[in-house]
Design a protein around this motif. Structure first.
Motif: not given
Length: 171
Positions: A36-48, A163-171
Motif C-alpha cells: 500500500v505504501w509502495g502504491v502511494v509512493q510509487g515504490f520509491a526506496g522500497l526495494a529492500w 528505509s522509509t522514515w526519511s520520506q516522512i521526516a523530510g515531508a
C-alpha cells in the motif's frame, strides 16, 4: 501522508502480533501494508523492505512447518498426532469446539491443536501418557516457530521504517 504512514505502521504492528498469535494474519499483513505504501509512493526506496518482507513471508511458512515437525519429532509424535493437531486447529478456528464463556475462537485456536494431537496420538498408540507427551511436543514446537516468526516480523517492520522514515521526516 503522515497519517497514512502511521496507520500502516499500526497495521504492521498488528501483523507482528499475528506472527505470534495463531488466527491473526502476520507477515502477509505487513507485506500488504508495504505494498500500500509502495502504491502511494510509487515504490520509491522500497526495494529492500519489499524484498525482506517477501523473503520473511516465505521463511515464516517454512519455519511454521519445520518447528512443528521438530517439536513432534523430539516428543516422538507420529503422523497421526500431527494430523490431529491440524484438524484440531481447523475445528478450533471454525469454532466447532465447545464455546467457552471467555476466550472464544482464540482459545479454540490454542486448545484445538493440543486436543487434536492428543486424540490423534491416542488413536495411533493407545497410550494416553505418550499421546500427551507427543501433543506437548507439537505445541512447544509450534510456539517456538511462532516466536521465530515474531522476531522475523519485527525485523521486517524495522527495515521498512529505517528505509522509509526519511520520506516522512523530510515531508
Amino acid at each position: 501522508m503522515t497519517i497514512l504512514y502511521g496507520l500502516l505502521i499500526l497495521v504492521m504492528l498488528v501483523g507482528v502480533v499475528g506472527a505470534v498469535v495463531p488466527g491473526i494474519p502476520g507477515v502477509s499483513l505487513i507485506l500488504g501494508a508495504i505494498v500500500v505504501w509502495g502504491v502511494v509512493q510509487g515504490f520509491a526506496g522500497l526495494a529492500w523492505p519489499l524484498g525482506v518482507a517477501i523473503v520473511v513471508l516465505l521463511v515464516s511458512i517454512g519455519v511454521d512447518f519445520l518447528a512443528t515437525y521438530w517439536g513432534a519429532k523430539q516428543a516422538g509424535a507420529s503422523k497421526w498426532g500431527q494430523i490431529g493437531a491440524v484438524v484440531g486447529l481447523v475445528l478450533g478456528f471454525l469454532g466447532l469446539l465447545p464455546a467457552l464463556p471467555l476466550g472464544g475462537p482464540l482459545l479454540g485456536i490454542l486448545l484445538g491443536p493440543l486436543l487434536g494431537a492428543i486424540i490423534g496420538e491416542y488413536l495411533y498408540q493407545r497410550d494416553l501418557n505418550l499421546a500427551i507427551k507427543a501433543a506437548v511436543g507439537i505445541l512447544v514446537g509450534s510456539l517456538i516457530g511462532n516466536l521465530i516468526q515474531g522476531v522475523l516480523a519485527i525485523a521486517t517492520v524495522v527495515v521498512f521504517v529505517v528505509s522509509t522514515w526519511s520520506q516522512i521526516a523530510g515531508a
